[in-house]
Write a protein that holds these residues in place. Structure first.
Motif, PDB file in Angstrom:
ATOM      1  N   MET A  56       0.833  -1.212   0.000  1.00 45.80           N
ATOM      2  CA  MET A  56       0.000   0.000   0.000  1.00 45.80           C
ATOM      3  C   MET A  56       0.865   1.257   0.000  1.00 45.80           C
ATOM      4  SD  MET A  56      -3.184   0.355  -0.395  1.00 45.80           S
ATOM      5  CE  MET A  56      -4.696   0.801   0.478  1.00 45.80           C
ATOM      6  N   SER A  57       0.205   2.384  -0.136  1.00 45.25           N
ATOM      7  CA  SER A  57       0.954   3.623  -0.261  1.00 45.25           C
ATOM      8  C   SER A  57       1.056   4.349   1.076  1.00 45.25           C
ATOM      9  CB  SER A  57       0.241   4.524  -1.270  1.00 45.25           C
ATOM     10  OG  SER A  57      -1.101   4.692  -0.868  1.00 45.25           O
ATOM     11  N   SER A  58       0.972   3.604   2.180  1.00 46.56           N
ATOM     12  CA  SER A  58       0.826   4.248   3.484  1.00 46.56           C
ATOM     13  C   SER A  58       2.089   4.924   3.994  1.00 46.56           C
ATOM     14  CB  SER A  58       0.352   3.235   4.521  1.00 46.56           C
ATOM     15  OG  SER A  58       1.396   2.338   4.809  1.00 46.56           O
TER      16      SER A  58
ATOM     17  N   ILE B 149       4.104   6.858   2.221  1.00 43.90           N
ATOM     18  CA  ILE B 149       4.591   7.890   1.318  1.00 43.90           C
ATOM     19  C   ILE B 149       4.815   9.229   2.007  1.00 43.90           C
ATOM     20  CG2 ILE B 149       2.318   8.554   0.472  1.00 43.90           C
ATOM     21  CD1 ILE B 149       3.645   8.876  -2.315  1.00 43.90           C
ATOM     22  N   SER B 150       3.999   9.549   3.029  1.00 42.64           N
ATOM     23  CA  SER B 150       4.217  10.810   3.745  1.00 42.64           C
ATOM     24  C   SER B 150       5.618  10.838   4.343  1.00 42.64           C
ATOM     25  CB  SER B 150       3.212  10.980   4.892  1.00 42.64           C
ATOM     26  OG  SER B 150       1.894  10.823   4.442  1.00 42.64           O
ATOM     27  N   LEU B 151       5.983   9.741   5.018  1.00 42.54           N
ATOM     28  CA  LEU B 151       7.302   9.706   5.652  1.00 42.54           C
ATOM     29  C   LEU B 151       8.416   9.686   4.605  1.00 42.54           C
ATOM     30  CD1 LEU B 151       6.619   7.377   8.715  1.00 42.54           C
ATOM     31  CD2 LEU B 151       6.498   9.869   8.551  1.00 42.54           C
TER      32      LEU B 151
ATOM     33  N   ILE C 133       8.339  11.247   1.706  1.00 38.91           N
ATOM     34  CA  ILE C 133       8.507  12.637   1.280  1.00 38.91           C
ATOM     35  C   ILE C 133       9.336  13.407   2.310  1.00 38.91           C
ATOM     36  CG2 ILE C 133       7.307  14.826   0.815  1.00 38.91           C
ATOM     37  CD1 ILE C 133       6.676  12.958  -1.351  1.00 38.91           C
ATOM     38  N   LEU C 134       9.003  13.201   3.595  1.00 45.12           N
ATOM     39  CA  LEU C 134       9.752  13.890   4.635  1.00 45.12           C
ATOM     40  C   LEU C 134      11.212  13.439   4.625  1.00 45.12           C
ATOM     41  CD1 LEU C 134       7.175  14.016   7.552  1.00 45.12           C
ATOM     42  CD2 LEU C 134       7.806  15.803   5.943  1.00 45.12           C
ATOM     43  N   SER C 135      11.404  12.137   4.437  1.00 49.14           N
ATOM     44  CA  SER C 135      12.773  11.612   4.425  1.00 49.14           C
ATOM     45  C   SER C 135      13.591  12.257   3.305  1.00 49.14           C
ATOM     46  CB  SER C 135      12.714  10.092   4.246  1.00 49.14           C
ATOM     47  OG  SER C 135      13.975   9.579   3.919  1.00 49.14           O
TER      48      SER C 135
ATOM     49  N   ASP D  39       9.279  12.631  13.053  1.00 51.69           N
ATOM     50  CA  ASP D  39       8.912  11.278  13.455  1.00 51.69           C
ATOM     51  C   ASP D  39       7.509  10.967  12.932  1.00 51.69           C
ATOM     52  OD1 ASP D  39       7.075  12.469  15.154  1.00 51.69           O
ATOM     53  OD2 ASP D  39       8.338  12.253  16.919  1.00 51.69           O
TER      54      ASP D  39
ATOM     55  N   HIS E 150       4.713  11.051  14.282  1.00 58.28           N
ATOM     56  CA  HIS E 150       3.652  11.959  14.699  1.00 58.28           C
ATOM     57  C   HIS E 150       3.738  13.291  13.947  1.00 58.28           C
ATOM     58  CE1 HIS E 150       2.975   9.191  17.938  1.00 58.28           C
ATOM     59  NE2 HIS E 150       4.197   9.351  18.398  1.00 58.28           N
ATOM     60  N   MET E 151       4.735  13.389  13.055  1.00 57.53           N
ATOM     61  CA  MET E 151       5.043  14.636  12.348  1.00 57.53           C
ATOM     62  C   MET E 151       5.580  15.705  13.292  1.00 57.53           C
ATOM     63  SD  MET E 151       2.697  15.086   9.002  1.00 57.53           S
ATOM     64  CE  MET E 151       2.061  13.656   8.107  1.00 57.53           C
TER      65      MET E 151
ATOM     66  N   MET F  22       0.113  21.254   7.146  1.00 58.43           N
ATOM     67  CA  MET F  22       0.738  20.648   5.965  1.00 58.43           C
ATOM     68  C   MET F  22       2.197  21.077   5.846  1.00 58.43           C
ATOM     69  SD  MET F  22      -1.652  22.475   3.110  1.00 58.43           S
ATOM     70  CE  MET F  22      -1.662  24.255   2.823  1.00 58.43           C
ATOM     71  N   ILE F  23       2.953  20.261   5.138  1.00 60.42           N
ATOM     72  CA  ILE F  23       4.392  20.455   4.968  1.00 60.42           C
ATOM     73  C   ILE F  23       4.688  20.362   3.488  1.00 60.42           C
ATOM     74  CG2 ILE F  23       6.691  19.593   5.582  1.00 60.42           C
ATOM     75  CD1 ILE F  23       5.258  17.925   7.791  1.00 60.42           C
TER      76      ILE F  23
END
Lengths: 80, 80, 80, 80, 80, 80, 80
Positions: free
Chosen positions: D1-3, D5-7, D9-11, D36, D38-39, D71-72
Motif C-alpha cells: 500500500m501507499s501508506s 509515502i508521507s514519511l 517525502i519527509l525523508s 517522526d 507523529h510529524m 501541511m508540509i
C-alpha cells in the motif's frame, strides 16, 4: 502515589450536591449519582445556574459526557 | 531520562499553594491535594483569581480534569 | 530513522533557556529542567513574554502540559 | 500500500528547506533536520514568514509538535 | 462490511486530481500521490484554491496531516 | 446491548440519500455508499446544501473523515 | 464502583424521549433507540429545538456521533 485522589473526592461526593463547570462556560448544579474514570457524570435534580449561583433552567436527571467537564466541586454554601 | 520530572515537581508541591492556568484563560489558586499522570488535580481552598492575583471567587475543594490544564506552578509570592 | 531527534534537541537544551510557544498564542521563556515524550515541560525562572521578547510576568517554576505546546526553541539572542 | 509515502517525502526533504503551515495559520520556513511518525519536526534556521514568503521573525532551531502541523511542503521557489 | 470503502475510493484516485477540504475552510487541489489509514495525504502540483475553483497559491508537493482533513473528492469538472 | 444500532442504521441507509451535518455547520446530502466504525463516510452525488435544503454546490463522490461528522440522518422528505 | 451508571441511565431511557445538548449549542429532542459506550446515539422522531423547547426543525431518525454530545437527559415535562 496520589493518583486516585480525584476519584476519591468524587466517591465522597456521591449523594451530595456538586457544581460542575463545563468547557465553554456552562455551570451545572446537581446531586452526584454516579461517575466513572472518564469523569462521565450522572446528576439528579440538575439545573443550569448563572455565575451568581441562581438557577436558570431545570434539567432533571442528566448524563454529562466527561470530556466536556472542566472542574467539579462540592457545592460551596453562600458566605463560605 | 528526565521523563518523570513533571510528576516530581507536582509531588514536591503536595500540600502547597499552586497556580493553575487553564485552557481558555481561567487562573486558579489552591492547595494541591493530589494529581495523577493525566494531570487531573485536586485543589483545596481553591479560588478563581484574576491576572493581578486578587481572588475573585471561592471554589472550595475542586477536581480539575487534566486536559483543561495548560500550566501549573508553585505560587510565586508578591515581589518575587 | 530520525524519529528521536526532537527529544535529542530537548535533551541538549536541558539547563538552557528555551522559548516555548503555546497554542492560543502565549510565549514563555525559561530554563528547561525536564521534559518527557509528550513534551510535558518543566521550566525554571519562567516568564511570560511578549512578541518583542520583553518579560511581562514572572512565573517561577512551571509545569507545562505537552498538548498545549506548539513549538520549542533554544532562545535566540538579540540580533541573531 | 501507499501508506508510507508521507514519511518518504519527509525523508527525501531532510536537509532541505521546507514550508510548514500550522493550525491557526502560522507559516514557518526552515531546514528539516528531523521528524517522526507523529510529524513532530525539527527545523534549523527556522523563520516565521508571512503569506507572501517574506521573513518576519528569526526562530533558529525549533521543535514543532506534530499535532499543530497542517501541511508540509518542500519550499517552492519564487515564480514556480 | 463496507468499512474499507473510504480507502478504496482513495486508492482509485491515486494519480488523479482531488479536492481536499480542510478544517478551518482551506480548499486544496492536487494530484493524489499517496495516503494512509489516518488520511495523511501526499499531493503533487497542489494549489490552494478559492470556492469558485480558481487557483490562489501554488504549493507544489505537500504532505497534509490527516486530522486536518474534512473531506476529499475526485475533482468535479466545471458544469457537472 | 444496543451498541451496534448506529452501524445498523447506517447499514440500512446504504444506497439511500442521507443528510450529514458536519462540525462547524456544513450540511451535506448524498447517497451513502459506505461507512466504517469511525463514521468515515463515502457519499455519491453529494452536494452541499443550505438549511432550507436547497443545493448550493455539487461535490460528486466524497470521502468524509468521521471525526468531522456531527449527525447523520436518512433524508427527510419535504413536509414530513 | 459506580462506573456503569451513565449507561444504566441511558438503558432505562430506551424508547423514551430524551434531550441531547450538543457541543456548539444545538439542542435535540427525540426517542432514544440506541446508544453505545462512546455515547453514539440513535434518536427517532428527532427534532432540533430552541432553548424554550419549541421544535424548530424535524430531523426524523438520526445517528449522533458521541464526541459531539455534551449532555443527555430524559425530557423534563413543562412545569416540572
Amino acid at each position: 502515589m496520589s493518583s486516585d485522589i480525584s476519584l476519591k473526592i468524587l466517591s465522597k461526593s456521591l449523594g451530595c450536591t456538586v457544581l460542575v463547570r463545563l468547557r465553554g462556560g456552562k455551570l451545572l448544579r446537581g446531586i452526584l449519582q454516579g461517575y466513572d474514570q472518564h469523569m462521565n457524570l450522572v446528576l439528579e435534580q440538575a439545573e443550569e445556574i448563572s455565575d451568581d449561583n441562581t438557577a436558570q433552567k431545570q434539567l432533571g436527571v442528566i448524563v454529562v459526557r466527561g470530556d466536556n467537564v472542566m472542574m467539579i466541586s462540592p457545592a460551596v454554601k453562600e458566605g463560605e
